[in-house]
Design an enzyme around this catalytic site. Structure first.
Site, PDB file in Angstrom:
ATOM      1  CG  ASN A  83      -1.916   1.113   1.240  1.00 46.14           C
ATOM      2  OD1 ASN A  83      -1.599   2.247   0.907  1.00 46.14           O
ATOM      3  ND2 ASN A  83      -3.137   0.808   1.648  1.00 46.14           N
TER       4      ASN A  83
ATOM      5  NE  ARG B 249       9.004  21.216   1.547  1.00 45.61           N
ATOM      6  CZ  ARG B 249      10.320  21.249   1.747  1.00 45.61           C
ATOM      7  NH1 ARG B 249      10.870  20.453   2.661  1.00 45.61           N
ATOM      8  NH2 ARG B 249      11.083  22.037   1.042  1.00 45.61           N
TER       9      ARG B 249
ATOM     10  CG  HIS C  23      -8.135   3.344   1.097  1.00 47.26           C
ATOM     11  ND1 HIS C  23      -8.472   2.440   2.082  1.00 47.26           N
ATOM     12  CD2 HIS C  23      -9.213   4.149   0.966  1.00 47.26           C
ATOM     13  CE1 HIS C  23      -9.700   2.694   2.522  1.00 47.26           C
ATOM     14  NE2 HIS C  23     -10.156   3.736   1.855  1.00 47.26           N
TER      15      HIS C  23
ATOM     16  NE  ARG D 263      -9.448   6.834   4.395  1.00 48.19           N
ATOM     17  CZ  ARG D 263      -8.516   5.875   4.489  1.00 48.19           C
ATOM     18  NH1 ARG D 263      -7.357   6.037   3.867  1.00 48.19           N
ATOM     19  NH2 ARG D 263      -8.747   4.781   5.177  1.00 48.19           N
TER      20      ARG D 263
ATOM     21  CG  HIS E  70      -3.642   9.076   1.812  1.00 45.07           C
ATOM     22  ND1 HIS E  70      -4.543   8.423   0.992  1.00 45.07           N
ATOM     23  CD2 HIS E  70      -4.082   8.858   3.083  1.00 45.07           C
ATOM     24  CE1 HIS E  70      -5.477   7.839   1.719  1.00 45.07           C
ATOM     25  NE2 HIS E  70      -5.236   8.092   2.993  1.00 45.07           N
TER      26      HIS E  70
ATOM     27  CD  GLU F 150      -7.159  -1.256   0.827  1.00 42.03           C
ATOM     28  OE1 GLU F 150      -6.663  -2.349   1.152  1.00 42.03           O
ATOM     29  OE2 GLU F 150      -7.078  -0.232   1.540  1.00 42.03           O
TER      30      GLU F 150
ATOM     31  CB  THR G 275      -6.503   4.454   9.329  1.00 37.97           C
ATOM     32  OG1 THR G 275      -6.156   3.317   8.530  1.00 37.97           O
ATOM     33  CG2 THR G 275      -6.676   4.036  10.774  1.00 37.97           C
TER      34      THR G 275
ATOM     35  CG  HIS H 297      -5.936  -1.758   9.728  1.00 42.03           C
ATOM     36  ND1 HIS H 297      -6.290  -0.711   8.901  1.00 42.03           N
ATOM     37  CD2 HIS H 297      -5.756  -1.209  10.947  1.00 42.03           C
ATOM     38  CE1 HIS H 297      -6.346   0.407   9.591  1.00 42.03           C
ATOM     39  NE2 HIS H 297      -6.015   0.136  10.836  1.00 42.03           N
ATOM     40  CG  ASP H 298      -2.444  -1.460  12.810  1.00 41.04           C
ATOM     41  OD1 ASP H 298      -2.029  -0.599  11.994  1.00 41.04           O
ATOM     42  OD2 ASP H 298      -3.128  -1.161  13.804  1.00 41.04           O
TER      43      ASP H 298
ATOM     44  N   GLY I  47       0.944  -1.342   4.310  1.00 34.60           N
ATOM     45  CA  GLY I  47       1.465  -0.039   3.948  1.00 34.60           C
ATOM     46  C   GLY I  47       2.200   0.652   5.073  1.00 34.60           C
TER      47      GLY I  47
END
Length: 237
Positions: free
Chosen positions: A7, A18, A43, A45, A50, A70, A100, A190-191, A213
């Site tokens: 990810n 920046r 993913h 959003r 991001h 995603e 998240t 996830h994690d 990710g």
């Protein structure tokens, strides 16, 4: 061997901090593939904090491994996915203001909605995966909506792994056994990290893919991206 999809959201976060195009998101994605990743996950959003929707369009024709998009299947996401035709669309019920993803679908409550969305995606040849908690009722519901895969939401596993890993993995094993019985393929994410990934992979029979990710990019700050990807792949052997 379980496939690793990297990810790259956090790469986009660094770039956006920046402005400009440093780091170059497309180059990083191609480097991840060159370093051994078997897929790239994004993913986007609604606030584009991001991954930007235009990033997805730029990546579309560059990715040679599996491209996984995603997102919450609202109109803009669906329009993007149907324009891009990735290998996989992973449907996630995250709120617009969520930092998240933090929960899986209620596949019973949202049965009709998920059926409709999944049918449309599959008609275009897109493999579908839906984010679910390790709850057998939610897995049963996932089978009923026609998805190809489920993605097990692993934050609770990661949180409880340092305390008692056998207890942490138990509901995931039960969910995975049922998923396979119902003809569903299994992803997870996830994690997941270098600390907890190997045990999860060993205990979940038939795990097809993990999407990682945040932890992977954090590790890359110390070990370098190429080496980090190889370290994760070793956990999946």
């Amino acid at each position: 061997m379980t496939r690793l999809s990297v990810n790259i959201n956090k790469i986009a976060t660094i770039r956006n901090a920046r402005g400009g195009n440093n780091p170059d998101l497309v180059k990083v994605a191609l480097d991840c593939e060159r370093f051994g990743a078997q897929g790239i996950t994004v993913h986007p959003r609604p606030d584009e904090r991001h991954i930007r929707y235009n990033d997805v369009l730029q990546l579309k024709d560059k990715i040679s491994t599996e491209f996984n998009i995603e997102g919450n299947p609202q109109d803009r996401y669906l329009e993007l996915v149907l324009k891009t035709i990735p290998a996989q669309a992973t449907l996630v019920p995250d709120a617009e203001d969520a930092i998240t993803s933090n929960a899986g679908w209620d596949t019973i409550k949202h049965k009709d909605f998920l059926k409709e969305v999944i049918s449309e995606l599959k008609s275009k040849g897109i493999r579908t995966s839906i984010f679910v908690d390790p709850d057998v009722k939610m897995v049963e519901g996932a089978a009923e909506v026609g998805t190809d895969r489920i993605e097990l939401y692993t934050e609770p596993y990661a949180a409880n792994y340092p305390k008692e890993k056998a207890a942490a993995i138990k509901p995931y094993k039960e969910a995975a056994v049922l998923a396979k019985k119902l003809g569903l393929e299994i992803n997870a994410g996830h994690d997941l990290s270098l600390e907890n990934l190997k045990y999860f992979n060993q205990e979940i029979d038939g795990l097809d893919e993990v999407s990682i990710g945040h932890a992977l990019i954090c590790d890359a700050l110390y070990f370098g991206l190429e080496n980090t990807i190889q370290l994760y792949l070793r956990q999946l052997q």
